[in-house]
Scaffold this motif. Structure first.
Motif, PDB file in Angstrom:
ATOM      1  N   SER A  63       7.944  -8.959 -15.350  1.00 30.16           N
ATOM      2  CA  SER A  63       6.947  -8.431 -14.430  1.00 30.16           C
ATOM      3  C   SER A  63       5.664  -9.225 -14.580  1.00 30.16           C
ATOM      4  CB  SER A  63       6.665  -6.955 -14.730  1.00 30.16           C
ATOM      5  OG  SER A  63       7.838  -6.195 -14.582  1.00 30.16           O
ATOM      6  N   VAL A  64       4.773  -9.022 -13.635  1.00 33.83           N
ATOM      7  CA  VAL A  64       3.472  -9.676 -13.689  1.00 33.83           C
ATOM      8  C   VAL A  64       2.409  -8.608 -13.461  1.00 33.83           C
ATOM      9  CG1 VAL A  64       3.543 -10.353 -11.244  1.00 33.83           C
ATOM     10  CG2 VAL A  64       2.077 -11.600 -12.827  1.00 33.83           C
ATOM     11  N   ALA A  65       1.341  -8.688 -14.228  1.00 29.94           N
ATOM     12  CA  ALA A  65       0.216  -7.761 -14.099  1.00 29.94           C
ATOM     13  C   ALA A  65      -1.056  -8.584 -13.975  1.00 29.94           C
ATOM     14  CB  ALA A  65       0.146  -6.846 -15.313  1.00 29.94           C
ATOM     15  N   GLY A  66      -2.121  -7.938 -13.572  1.00 29.33           N
ATOM     16  CA  GLY A  66      -3.407  -8.623 -13.490  1.00 29.33           C
ATOM     17  C   GLY A  66      -3.622  -9.376 -12.198  1.00 29.33           C
ATOM     18  N   CYS A  67      -2.750  -9.145 -11.208  1.00 29.98           N
ATOM     19  CA  CYS A  67      -2.946  -9.762  -9.893  1.00 29.98           C
ATOM     20  C   CYS A  67      -2.520  -8.743  -8.837  1.00 29.98           C
ATOM     21  CB  CYS A  67      -2.204 -11.089  -9.761  1.00 29.98           C
ATOM     22  SG  CYS A  67      -0.430 -11.006  -9.914  1.00 29.98           S
ATOM     23  N   ALA A  68      -2.413  -9.156  -7.600  1.00 25.96           N
ATOM     24  CA  ALA A  68      -2.124  -8.235  -6.500  1.00 25.96           C
ATOM     25  C   ALA A  68      -0.852  -7.434  -6.747  1.00 25.96           C
ATOM     26  CB  ALA A  68      -1.998  -9.020  -5.196  1.00 25.96           C
ATOM     27  N   ALA A  69      -0.915  -6.154  -6.447  1.00 23.86           N
ATOM     28  CA  ALA A  69       0.263  -5.282  -6.577  1.00 23.86           C
ATOM     29  C   ALA A  69       1.388  -5.841  -5.718  1.00 23.86           C
ATOM     30  CB  ALA A  69      -0.094  -3.864  -6.135  1.00 23.86           C
ATOM     31  N   GLY A  70       2.590  -5.810  -6.259  1.00 19.74           N
ATOM     32  CA  GLY A  70       3.739  -6.319  -5.528  1.00 19.74           C
ATOM     33  C   GLY A  70       4.031  -7.787  -5.796  1.00 19.74           C
ATOM     34  N   SER A  71       3.214  -8.430  -6.632  1.00 19.36           N
ATOM     35  CA  SER A  71       3.464  -9.834  -6.980  1.00 19.36           C
ATOM     36  C   SER A  71       4.725  -9.927  -7.823  1.00 19.36           C
ATOM     37  CB  SER A  71       2.283 -10.402  -7.769  1.00 19.36           C
ATOM     38  OG  SER A  71       1.108 -10.386  -6.984  1.00 19.36           O
ATOM     39  N   GLU A 124       1.088 -11.709  -0.123  1.00 17.78           N
ATOM     40  CA  GLU A 124       0.661 -12.494   1.033  1.00 17.78           C
ATOM     41  C   GLU A 124       1.114 -13.945   0.957  1.00 17.78           C
ATOM     42  OE1 GLU A 124      -2.247 -11.942  -1.861  1.00 17.78           O
ATOM     43  OE2 GLU A 124      -1.652 -10.164  -0.787  1.00 17.78           O
ATOM     44  N   GLY A 125       1.866 -14.285  -0.105  1.00 17.52           N
ATOM     45  CA  GLY A 125       2.433 -15.627  -0.213  1.00 17.52           C
ATOM     46  C   GLY A 125       1.702 -16.577  -1.140  1.00 17.52           C
ATOM     47  N   ASN A 126       0.516 -16.210  -1.613  1.00 23.37           N
ATOM     48  CA  ASN A 126      -0.216 -17.081  -2.540  1.00 23.37           C
ATOM     49  C   ASN A 126       0.544 -17.217  -3.854  1.00 23.37           C
ATOM     50  OD1 ASN A 126      -2.363 -17.250  -0.714  1.00 23.37           O
ATOM     51  ND2 ASN A 126      -3.313 -15.417  -1.555  1.00 23.37           N
ATOM     52  N   MET A 127       0.525 -18.426  -4.414  1.00 22.92           N
ATOM     53  CA  MET A 127       1.163 -18.665  -5.706  1.00 22.92           C
ATOM     54  C   MET A 127       0.095 -18.656  -6.790  1.00 22.92           C
ATOM     55  SD  MET A 127       3.884 -21.552  -4.661  1.00 22.92           S
ATOM     56  CE  MET A 127       3.207 -22.154  -3.118  1.00 22.92           C
ATOM     57  N   VAL A 128       0.394 -18.028  -7.912  1.00 19.73           N
ATOM     58  CA  VAL A 128      -0.571 -17.946  -9.008  1.00 19.73           C
ATOM     59  C   VAL A 128       0.088 -18.359 -10.326  1.00 19.73           C
ATOM     60  CG1 VAL A 128      -1.993 -16.142  -7.950  1.00 19.73           C
ATOM     61  CG2 VAL A 128      -0.106 -15.480  -9.402  1.00 19.73           C
ATOM     62  N   ASN A 129      -0.711 -18.979 -11.185  1.00 15.47           N
ATOM     63  CA  ASN A 129      -0.273 -19.265 -12.549  1.00 15.47           C
ATOM     64  C   ASN A 129      -0.320 -17.969 -13.338  1.00 15.47           C
ATOM     65  OD1 ASN A 129       0.065 -22.047 -12.185  1.00 15.47           O
ATOM     66  ND2 ASN A 129      -2.104 -22.396 -12.486  1.00 15.47           N
TER      67      ASN A 129
END
Length: 138
Positions: A63-71, A124-129
């Motif tokens: 899972s990923v936390a600290g960014c937009a919900a649903g990432s 929304e499609g943005n990619m994050v590290n």
């Protein structure tokens, strides 16, 4: 008197410069208590530290936390350190493959694993590290 003032002011004036320089050097893709903000990987509800075999065995997804919900995580490299050797796997989804799950379940107390080059996609499609920490089996 002038020398004392200069000796006192120089460190104070240079401190912001040193802080800015350290912010741009030696960066690691990990998250720690010293780093605030940003997306970070979670496994078994943890972002690193001690993890039991029961926790490892009962989770099959990252899972990923600290960014937009649903990432969702869409890319990672997993490194397992077992018996002094490192084995690496790559993944292209948040679900862990059967091969990765088997390797994780074969770890023993004292072994560790960590994730690198982790990427997530926001709704929304943005990619994050994505930051991550080392997990140690207890």
């Amino acid at each position: 008197m002038k020398k004392t003032i200069v000796k006192t002011l120089i460190p104070i004036l240079l401190l912001p410069v040193f802080l800015m320089m350290s912010a741009f050097t030696g960066a690691k893709e990990t998250i720690s208590d010293d780093i605030a903000g940003g997306a970070y990987l979670t496994f078994a509800g943890k972002y690193g530290g001690e993890i039991s075999m029961a926790e490892i065995s009962s989770h099959k997804e990252l899972s990923v936390a600290g960014c937009a919900a649903g990432s969702k995580i869409y890319l990672f490299t997993l490194h397992l350190k077992k018996d002094g050797k490192t084995v690496s796997f790559t993944g292209k989804s948040p679900q862990l493959s059967t091969e990765v799950l088997s390797a994780l379940k074969a770890l023993k107390k004292g072994d560790s694993f960590y994730f690198e080059q982790v990427k997530a996609r926001e709704p929304e499609g943005n990619m994050v590290n994505v930051w991550s920490e080392t997990f140690r089996v207890v």
